[in-house]
Design a protein around this motif. Structure first.
Motif, PDB file in Angstrom:
ATOM      1  N   HIS A 148       0.815  -1.214   0.000  1.00 17.47           N
ATOM      2  CA  HIS A 148       0.000   0.000   0.000  1.00 17.47           C
ATOM      3  C   HIS A 148       0.850   1.265   0.000  1.00 17.47           C
ATOM      4  N   ALA A 149       2.050   1.157  -0.567  1.00 22.88           N
ATOM      5  CA  ALA A 149       2.945   2.319  -0.643  1.00 22.88           C
ATOM      6  C   ALA A 149       2.341   3.386  -1.565  1.00 22.88           C
ATOM      7  N   PRO A 150       2.605   4.672  -1.311  1.00 17.01           N
ATOM      8  CA  PRO A 150       2.068   5.743  -2.160  1.00 17.01           C
ATOM      9  C   PRO A 150       2.481   5.582  -3.622  1.00 17.01           C
ATOM     10  N   ALA A 151       1.599   5.983  -4.513  1.00 17.46           N
ATOM     11  CA  ALA A 151       1.875   5.885  -5.956  1.00 17.46           C
ATOM     12  C   ALA A 151       2.871   6.966  -6.375  1.00 17.46           C
ATOM     13  N   ILE A 152       3.425   6.785  -7.565  1.00 13.93           N
ATOM     14  CA  ILE A 152       4.350   7.766  -8.137  1.00 13.93           C
ATOM     15  C   ILE A 152       3.587   8.649  -9.129  1.00 13.93           C
ATOM     16  N   SER A 153       3.743   9.939  -8.987  1.00 11.84           N
ATOM     17  CA  SER A 153       3.132  10.905  -9.910  1.00 11.84           C
ATOM     18  C   SER A 153       4.131  11.251 -11.006  1.00 11.84           C
ATOM     19  N   LYS A 154       3.761  10.984 -12.266  1.00 11.17           N
ATOM     20  CA  LYS A 154       4.653  11.280 -13.382  1.00 11.17           C
ATOM     21  C   LYS A 154       4.911  12.779 -13.481  1.00 11.17           C
ATOM     22  N   HIS A 155       3.853  13.556 -13.347  1.00 11.82           N
ATOM     23  CA  HIS A 155       3.993  15.013 -13.447  1.00 11.82           C
ATOM     24  C   HIS A 155       4.915  15.550 -12.340  1.00 11.82           C
ATOM     25  N   ASP A 156       4.730  15.048 -11.137  1.00 11.17           N
ATOM     26  CA  ASP A 156       5.544  15.495 -10.004  1.00 11.17           C
ATOM     27  C   ASP A 156       7.001  15.078 -10.176  1.00 11.17           C
ATOM     28  N   SER A 157       7.224  13.867 -10.660  1.00 11.05           N
ATOM     29  CA  SER A 157       8.594  13.361 -10.833  1.00 11.05           C
ATOM     30  C   SER A 157       9.368  14.169 -11.870  1.00 11.05           C
ATOM     31  N   LEU A 158       8.673  14.620 -12.929  1.00 15.01           N
ATOM     32  CA  LEU A 158       9.348  15.371 -13.995  1.00 15.01           C
ATOM     33  C   LEU A 158       9.463  16.858 -13.683  1.00 15.01           C
ATOM     34  N   SER A 159       8.701  17.320 -12.667  1.00 13.71           N
ATOM     35  CA  SER A 159       8.684  18.760 -12.370  1.00 13.71           C
ATOM     36  C   SER A 159       9.995  19.259 -11.774  1.00 13.71           C
ATOM     37  N   PHE A 160      10.842  18.349 -11.296  1.00 16.93           N
ATOM     38  CA  PHE A 160      12.123  18.755 -10.713  1.00 16.93           C
ATOM     39  C   PHE A 160      13.215  18.909 -11.779  1.00 16.93           C
ATOM     40  N   GLY A 161      12.885  18.544 -13.020  1.00 17.00           N
ATOM     41  CA  GLY A 161      13.871  18.606 -14.100  1.00 17.00           C
ATOM     42  C   GLY A 161      14.304  17.214 -14.504  1.00 17.00           C
ATOM     43  N   GLY A 162      14.621  17.051 -15.771  1.00 19.28           N
ATOM     44  CA  GLY A 162      14.950  15.733 -16.311  1.00 19.28           C
ATOM     45  C   GLY A 162      16.088  15.034 -15.605  1.00 19.28           C
ATOM     46  N   ASN A 163      17.129  15.766 -15.214  1.00 18.45           N
ATOM     47  CA  ASN A 163      18.285  15.160 -14.551  1.00 18.45           C
ATOM     48  C   ASN A 163      18.007  14.770 -13.106  1.00 18.45           C
ATOM     49  N   SER A 164      16.907  15.246 -12.550  1.00 14.46           N
ATOM     50  CA  SER A 164      16.573  14.949 -11.158  1.00 14.46           C
ATOM     51  C   SER A 164      15.712  13.696 -11.024  1.00 14.46           C
ATOM     52  N   THR A 165      14.986  13.360 -12.064  1.00 16.85           N
ATOM     53  CA  THR A 165      14.089  12.203 -12.020  1.00 16.85           C
ATOM     54  C   THR A 165      14.897  10.914 -11.994  1.00 16.85           C
ATOM     55  N   CYS A 166      14.387   9.917 -11.306  1.00 19.67           N
ATOM     56  CA  CYS A 166      15.048   8.602 -11.231  1.00 19.67           C
ATOM     57  C   CYS A 166      15.237   8.040 -12.636  1.00 19.67           C
ATOM     58  N   PRO A 167      16.479   7.701 -13.039  1.00 21.06           N
ATOM     59  CA  PRO A 167      16.733   7.190 -14.402  1.00 21.06           C
ATOM     60  C   PRO A 167      15.915   5.956 -14.736  1.00 21.06           C
ATOM     61  N   ALA A 168      15.791   5.030 -13.766  1.00 22.41           N
ATOM     62  CA  ALA A 168      15.039   3.794 -14.026  1.00 22.41           C
ATOM     63  C   ALA A 168      13.566   4.089 -14.264  1.00 22.41           C
ATOM     64  N   TYR A 169      13.043   5.121 -13.626  1.00 27.13           N
ATOM     65  CA  TYR A 169      11.630   5.471 -13.784  1.00 27.13           C
ATOM     66  C   TYR A 169      11.356   6.038 -15.181  1.00 27.13           C
ATOM     67  N   THR A 170      12.249   6.868 -15.675  1.00 27.85           N
ATOM     68  CA  THR A 170      12.026   7.506 -16.984  1.00 27.85           C
ATOM     69  C   THR A 170      12.043   6.501 -18.122  1.00 27.85           C
ATOM     70  N   THR A 171      12.717   5.375 -17.943  1.00 28.47           N
ATOM     71  CA  THR A 171      12.816   4.362 -19.009  1.00 28.47           C
ATOM     72  C   THR A 171      11.885   3.169 -18.782  1.00 28.47           C
ATOM     73  N   ALA A 172      11.100   3.206 -17.717  1.00 24.57           N
ATOM     74  CA  ALA A 172      10.211   2.083 -17.408  1.00 24.57           C
ATOM     75  C   ALA A 172       9.060   2.032 -18.420  1.00 24.57           C
ATOM     76  N   PRO A 173       8.623   0.813 -18.819  1.00 27.70           N
ATOM     77  CA  PRO A 173       7.560   0.697 -19.829  1.00 27.70           C
ATOM     78  C   PRO A 173       6.177   1.060 -19.310  1.00 27.70           C
ATOM     79  N   ASN A 174       5.921   0.855 -18.020  1.00 32.99           N
ATOM     80  CA  ASN A 174       4.573   1.085 -17.484  1.00 32.99           C
ATOM     81  C   ASN A 174       4.682   1.982 -16.244  1.00 32.99           C
ATOM     82  N   LEU A 175       4.718   3.267 -16.473  1.00 28.35           N
ATOM     83  CA  LEU A 175       4.928   4.212 -15.384  1.00 28.35           C
ATOM     84  C   LEU A 175       3.754   4.252 -14.406  1.00 28.35           C
ATOM     85  N   SER A 176       2.561   3.998 -14.870  1.00 32.98           N
ATOM     86  CA  SER A 176       1.372   4.121 -14.018  1.00 32.98           C
ATOM     87  C   SER A 176       1.341   3.075 -12.908  1.00 32.98           C
TER      88      SER A 176
END
Length: 489
Positions: A281-309
């Motif tokens: 029941h861990a909190p979900a990841i928000s794509k918009h929130d993750s990218l709002s810090f800038g491309g270099n700040s987002t987790c590399p594995a998350y940006t290349t994952a096939p199913n972000l939702s």
């Protein structure tokens, strides 16, 4: 060393080595010096951990021997509690870690000074043909009418051992061979090694070493809060040892360990389920929130994952990234960011909480409560009794050797479990790791039930006779009893 120098001199030497190691670590100019100091400290701890309960048991009346050896365990767990307090106090002081490591020399120095006023083990003295000195010390331990009986029992035991020693020799290799070929010692080693290995494989030292980390796994992000809560675990460990002192000579060694393992098993299973639910029941990841810090700040594995939702906080942490919680609530979808200090600062500047070890959880505090129950189940039984048992289960001539062998197995098991803990967390997850420890506790219950006899209230010579006959628990003793009945008929 125990057999050659005696128990007292061995402890004094351990104090010197430990003090030297602590001072080397405190003044270390580089990491290699800390490692050298740690080696010395490790040697001192290794020697003292086996010799102290041995010395106490040989200088104690049989009726209260268990409780007095438990004092050794109480001071160990009490020392762990104090070490957390001291480390907490030094976190903001100049020199921080130098003080944390150097202050460890103080207890060793105090013990060295106090040991100078204490006598040598009477049993070791008798073995060295110093009968009058041994008798003088026994007269301070036993009532006058019990001294002669104790002297007689020691005489019979030592005369038998010396006769046996003449047959097998005195070198270490010969002693090891002689110990294993001796039925009494071999059965004692089965019991002594079993309880020492089980003590480590139920996972206690991972809980003590990594308790701040485990608290963070439960979803409590603050380092200072996690360290403060870990005080609870070390404090409960000390309380549990006091319970052991009160119960060990009343209920017995074997029963305490078996009850302890039942409590450990139940606690670990519940703890595993709690961590599983927290991860599920861990909190979900928000794509918009993750990218709002800038491309270099987002987790590399998350940006290349096939199913972000499908990503949640736990998947983010498993990729060596971190979760920057939602500013409105930690339990709402947040950002999956690279786990770097600079990015952590960006997260905290927005008044958001940074999670790098565990995810926010509404049941996180429940994990801490169950962790406390685990400690309470562990400390009075399997936490203290193995050291008591190993101080009394071997014949005098093999007591130093047998206790040393069991202590080696204890520290080797400690090394295996503590070195593999974080790797197991990464591979099995926190839930799976605690479930594995629960499995080990179940195996340990069966092993102790099968191999470990009760030694409560027995003189050393009576323990030897018990092992000479061999120990068989119910229902394995039925055949033996049936045969005895037929012989009587």
């Amino acid at each position: 060393m125990n057999d050659k120098l005696g128990r007292k001199k061995t402890i004094l030497l351990a104090d010197v080595v430990f003090t030297l190691g602590a001072l080397v670590m405190a003044v270390a100019p580089a990491p290699w010096a800390i490692i050298v100091g740690r080696v010395f400290v490790g040697l001192g701890v290794g020697v003292a951990s086996m010799t102290s309960p041995l010395y106490i048991s040989e200088a104690s009346p049989a009726k209260i021997r268990g409780a007095l050896v438990c004092i050794n365990g109480l001071l160990i767990t009490g020392g762990q509690f104090l070490s957390y307090l001291i480390n907490l106090a030094f976190t903001k002081a100049p020199g921080t870690w130098r003080w944390m490591l150097g202050v460890a020399a103080i207890p060793a120095i105090v013990q060295f000074v106090l040991m100078l006023s204490l006598p040598e083990s009477p049993r070791w003295l008798y073995r060295q043909s110093k009968e009058e000195e041994a008798k003088h010390i026994l007269s301070k331990i036993y009532r006058p009418d019990e001294v002669e009986e104790e002297m007689r029992a020691m005489k019979e035991s030592i005369e038998f051992e010396k006769a046996e020693e003449g047959l097998i020799g005195q070198s270490l290799a010969q002693k090891l061979k002689g110990a294993w070929s001796n039925d009494v010692v071999r059965r004692g080693l089965y019991a002594g090694i079993t309880v020492q290995v089980v003590q480590q494989f139920v996972g206690i030292n991972t809980v003590m070493y990594y308790s701040p980390t485990i608290v963070q796994f439960a979803g409590i992000a603050s380092n200072s809060t996690a360290l403060a809560l870990s005080l609870v675990t070390s404090g409960l460990n000390a309380v549990g040892t006091i319970l052991s002192m009160l119960c060990i000579d009343r209920f017995g060694r074997r029963k305490l360990m078996l009850i302890s393992l039942i409590g450990i098993f139940v606690s670990l299973v519940i703890l595993s389920g709690t961590f599983y639910q927290a991860a599920h029941h861990a909190p979900a990841i928000s794509k918009h929130d993750s990218l709002s810090f800038g491309g270099n700040s987002t987790c590399p594995a998350y940006t290349t994952a096939p199913n972000l939702s499908s990503w949640n906080c736990m998947q983010c942490l498993q990729k060596d990234c971190a979760f920057c919680a939602n500013s409105q609530s930690e339990f709402l979808p947040g950002a999956c960011l690279a786990g770097e200090k600079g990015i952590r600062s960006m997260c905290r500047e927005q008044k958001r909480v940074w999670f790098s070890e565990g995810c926010p959880s509404r049941i996180g505090i429940l994990s801490v409560v169950i962790l406390g129950l685990y400690i309470i189940a562990y400390a009075p039984g399997i936490g203290t009794v193995p050291w008591v048992l190993n101080s009394e289960i071997y014949p005098l001539r093999f007591r130093g050797l047998g206790g040393g062998i069991a202590a080696v197995f204890n520290w080797c098991a400690n090394l295996i479990v503590s070195e593999s803990f974080l790797s197991m967390i990464n591979t099995l997850g926190t839930s799976g790791t605690f479930l594995l420890f629960a499995g080990f506790s179940l195996i340990g219950f069966v092993a102790i039930y099968t191999l470990v006899p009760e030694t409560k209230g027995l003189q050393f010579e009576e323990v030897e006779k018990l092992l000479q006959k061999g120990f068989r628990p119910f229902p394995f003793d039925r055949k033996k009893d049936d045969n005895k009945g037929k012989d009587q008929v």
